[in-house]
Design a protein around this motif. Structure first.
Motif, short mmCIF file in Angstrom:
data_model
loop_
_atom_site.label_atom_id
_atom_site.label_comp_id
_atom_site.label_asym_id
_atom_site.label_seq_id
_atom_site.Cartn_x
_atom_site.Cartn_y
_atom_site.Cartn_z
N ALA A 197 0.84 -1.18 0.00
CA ALA A 197 0.00 0.00 0.00
C ALA A 197 0.88 1.23 0.00
N GLY A 198 0.78 2.07 -1.03
CA GLY A 198 1.57 3.28 -1.12
C GLY A 198 2.99 3.06 -1.58
N GLN A 199 3.38 1.79 -1.80
CA GLN A 199 4.75 1.51 -2.22
C GLN A 199 4.88 1.69 -3.73
N PRO A 200 6.04 2.10 -4.20
CA PRO A 200 6.27 2.16 -5.65
C PRO A 200 6.13 0.75 -6.24
N ILE A 201 5.62 0.68 -7.44
CA ILE A 201 5.39 -0.62 -8.06
C ILE A 201 6.69 -1.40 -8.23
N GLN A 202 7.81 -0.66 -8.32
CA GLN A 202 9.10 -1.34 -8.48
C GLN A 202 9.48 -2.15 -7.25
N LEU A 230 7.46 -3.99 -5.53
CA LEU A 230 6.64 -5.19 -5.43
C LEU A 230 7.36 -6.38 -6.05
N SER A 231 6.93 -7.56 -5.66
CA SER A 231 7.51 -8.77 -6.26
C SER A 231 7.06 -8.89 -7.71
N GLU A 232 7.72 -9.76 -8.42
CA GLU A 232 7.39 -9.93 -9.84
C GLU A 232 5.95 -10.39 -10.02
N ALA A 233 5.48 -11.32 -9.16
CA ALA A 233 4.11 -11.80 -9.25
C ALA A 233 3.11 -10.68 -8.96
N GLU A 234 3.43 -9.84 -7.98
CA GLU A 234 2.53 -8.73 -7.64
C GLU A 234 2.51 -7.68 -8.75
#
Length: 211
Positions: free
Chosen positions: A1-6, A8-12
């Motif tokens: 939540a609120g984190q940059p998409i980079q 996130l894990s590859e699956a996320e």
């Protein structure tokens, strides 16, 4: 939540991209037809072919006809004096009773006794006895365990899937192209064994779906 998409894990990240694809579920189900339709159609065709060949073999099988004649004669002998003692024929489902009737020592059935009698008759006539399974190979096929109705249901599933693809194409907006190619099972196997594309190519493909 609120984190940059980079972060996130590859699956996320993949899930995030997939969420932006319009009608992702129906479009992916339509795409899956590429890998299932040809296989189901081929399997159904093989079932129909084996059933048809089995019917022809049974109609032309001399050994089976001799077995039916011997069964009728045996039935009339056993029922002599009764209303069924002079029957002109019998229902095929009655053949199961030959396996149920056993000898006094329970080591042999009436079906086995008839088979031995027919074998001995062939030997006395100087003819080479044949195995019933050799005369009707398609009857022994594993496809005979699948009914005509089940095979017809497979084709119905393919037709339903094709209608779903048609609906997806009709609902697609301008500039959207859904390309579905039904390959033969052999081609599908080659495609599965080919090296997979890298994650960058996969992301590009997902981006195209979002159009």
């Amino acid at each position: 939540a609120g984190q940059p998409i980079q972060n996130l894990s590859e699956a996320e990240q993949f899930s995030m991209i997939l969420m932006d694809v319009p009608r992702a579920g129906p479009r992916l189900r339509a795409f899956s037809l590429k890998f299932t339709a040809a296989e189901k159609a081929s399997e159904a065709a093989a079932i129909f072919k084996d059933h048809t060949a089995a019917v022809k073999e049974m109609k032309e099988c001399r050994t089976f006809k001799e077995l039916l004649a011997a069964t009728l004669a045996l039935g009339n002998f056993v029922n002599h004096g009764g209303r069924l003692g002079n029957a002109p024929g019998f229902r095929l489902k009655a053949l199961n009773k030959l396996h149920d009737a056993k000898s006094m020592d329970n080591k042999s059935t009436m079906l086995q006794a008839l088979a031995r009698q027919l074998h001995q008759r062939k030997v006395k006539e100087g003819k080479e006895p044949k195995l019933l399974s050799e005369e009707v190979p398609h009857v022994m096929s594993s496809n005979m365990k699948i009914s005509w109705q089940e095979a017809a249901d497979m084709l119905t599933q393919v037709e339903t899937a094709a209608e779903q693809i048609k609906t997806q194409l009709e609902n697609a907006g301008e500039g959207v192209m859904l390309r579905i190619m039904v390959s033969k099972p052999q081609q599908q196997q080659q495609q599965r064994s080919a090296p997979s594309s890298d994650s960058g190519q996969a992301s590009n493909g997902m981006s195209r779906l979002r159009n």
